[in-house]
Design a protein around this motif. Sequence first.
Motif, PDB file in Angstrom:
ATOM      1  N   ARG A 243       0.753  -1.073  -0.098  1.00 50.18           N
ATOM      2  CA  ARG A 243      -0.115   0.133  -0.019  1.00 50.18           C
ATOM      3  C   ARG A 243       0.954   1.121  -0.038  1.00 50.18           C
ATOM      4  N   LEU A 244       1.961   1.143   0.777  1.00 52.28           N
ATOM      5  CA  LEU A 244       2.922   2.173   0.570  1.00 52.28           C
ATOM      6  C   LEU A 244       3.323   2.682  -0.653  1.00 52.28           C
ATOM      7  N   LEU A 245       3.854   1.483  -1.446  1.00 51.58           N
ATOM      8  CA  LEU A 245       4.199   1.858  -2.668  1.00 51.58           C
ATOM      9  C   LEU A 245       3.254   2.421  -3.653  1.00 51.58           C
ATOM     10  N   ILE A 246       1.872   1.643  -3.414  1.00 52.49           N
ATOM     11  CA  ILE A 246       0.662   2.352  -4.307  1.00 52.49           C
ATOM     12  C   ILE A 246       0.639   3.858  -3.921  1.00 52.49           C
ATOM     13  N   CYS A 247       0.715   4.159  -2.870  1.00 47.48           N
ATOM     14  CA  CYS A 247       0.274   5.902  -2.526  1.00 47.48           C
ATOM     15  C   CYS A 247       1.559   6.481  -2.754  1.00 47.48           C
ATOM     16  N   PHE A 248       2.814   6.165  -2.649  1.00 45.76           N
ATOM     17  CA  PHE A 248       3.948   6.823  -3.042  1.00 45.76           C
ATOM     18  C   PHE A 248       4.237   7.002  -4.633  1.00 45.76           C
ATOM     19  N   LEU A 249       3.859   5.851  -5.345  1.00 45.93           N
ATOM     20  CA  LEU A 249       4.354   5.918  -6.957  1.00 45.93           C
ATOM     21  C   LEU A 249       2.903   6.569  -7.637  1.00 45.93           C
ATOM     22  N   PHE A 311       1.209  16.251   0.014  1.00 45.94           N
ATOM     23  CA  PHE A 311       0.656  15.515  -1.046  1.00 45.94           C
ATOM     24  C   PHE A 311       0.182  14.389  -1.364  1.00 45.94           C
ATOM     25  N   VAL A 312       0.658  13.281  -0.473  1.00 47.04           N
ATOM     26  CA  VAL A 312       0.001  12.216  -0.594  1.00 47.04           C
ATOM     27  C   VAL A 312      -0.687  11.833   0.748  1.00 47.04           C
ATOM     28  N   SER A 313      -1.764  11.150   0.288  1.00 49.66           N
ATOM     29  CA  SER A 313      -2.666  10.688   1.462  1.00 49.66           C
ATOM     30  C   SER A 313      -2.534   9.304   1.981  1.00 49.66           C
ATOM     31  N   TRP A 314      -1.915   9.070   3.213  1.00 50.72           N
ATOM     32  CA  TRP A 314      -1.472   7.855   3.813  1.00 50.72           C
ATOM     33  C   TRP A 314      -2.402   6.910   4.407  1.00 50.72           C
ATOM     34  N   LYS A 315      -3.820   7.729   4.608  1.00 51.53           N
ATOM     35  CA  LYS A 315      -4.491   6.949   5.272  1.00 51.53           C
ATOM     36  C   LYS A 315      -5.300   5.620   4.891  1.00 51.53           C
TER      37      LYS A 315
END
Length: 340
Positions: A243-249, A311-315
């Motif tokens: 999930r972190l990869l999907i949010c970051f990329l 800029f990134v929503s990590w929720k």
Amino acid sequence: MAAILSENCPGQHPYTQVNQPLEISCMLLLIMFGKVFLDFFMLQVKKTAVKVSFMGYFCVSLALLDFTLLMSISFIFYFEDFALWGVRFTKYHICLFTQVISLTYGILHYPVYLVAGLDYYMTIAQTSQFPKRGQRLLYIFAVVTIWISGFFCILKVPAIYEELDTQNHFSPYRCPLYASLQSYSFSCAMVLLTGTALLACWKEVTTMLLSVRLVSFASQPVLMFSYVSNNNSTCFKWQLLTRLLICFLGTWAPFVVLQIIILFLGAQIPAYMEMNVPWLYFINSFLIAVAYWCRCHNVDLTEEMWSRDPFVSWKFCFIPFNNESTETADDNPGTVIVIC
């Protein structure tokens, strides 16, 4: 010049020299104008309700310093030859000031990333609220200390002015600028880590992306991920990495591709251009992702915790892993709704 700086600044990587043809005055003015515009644009378009952080304060200070440099070289460019406080300024000072700024920017990458990373690692899971006024003063103090240390490391070398003056007078049609190997090495490490993580869980990332649907929820467009892992033994940190990869990329993929192209071509970007607000926010998101992954079991799920990145929503990364009250779609316990 590189040898002088390496002797006096322990742990500093040597610089590579980048010769840019003059007409330096007009070129530097245009480049700095574009950079300052981009800096303030990024500061303006970021989310307003963001928790204060060291990186946020440093980005503001960088934008102000770039603006100061732009005003200085514009003043010199307009008046061309004048004396101020007993010092005579000419057009070659435009190159001189930019060289000093380049040298200073070039040695600050590691300290800034280290302090920002420690800031997130220590505060991202804190349950007690540190006084905001004290926190702001601490960040301001850290930013000022880093800038003073950087300039001192460069300007404490008395021979630096003689060296720069000699270069500028004997090469009147060229302005030697410097590319920082600190930034280059960090780019290599970041691309390598991101690529390794993507290879390690590419199947889950692909399957999850294929399951996404665009639907309407509460009159808002939302992305719905209906993917459920078939492997019940998959640990929490492994699923979180996906999930972190999907949010970051999902936010910074163009920057990652750009870094790969730059590294592949071996392009040398002058340090005064390389350190900019968009680049720092890109690194900021990467550091936040690393901090989330390292301290995922200690994260305190509050609304304030989600508002650390402009800029990134990590929720999405933590819901519904350990938030049982989260609404799900289609009564499927693996479905996650993310409001865009």
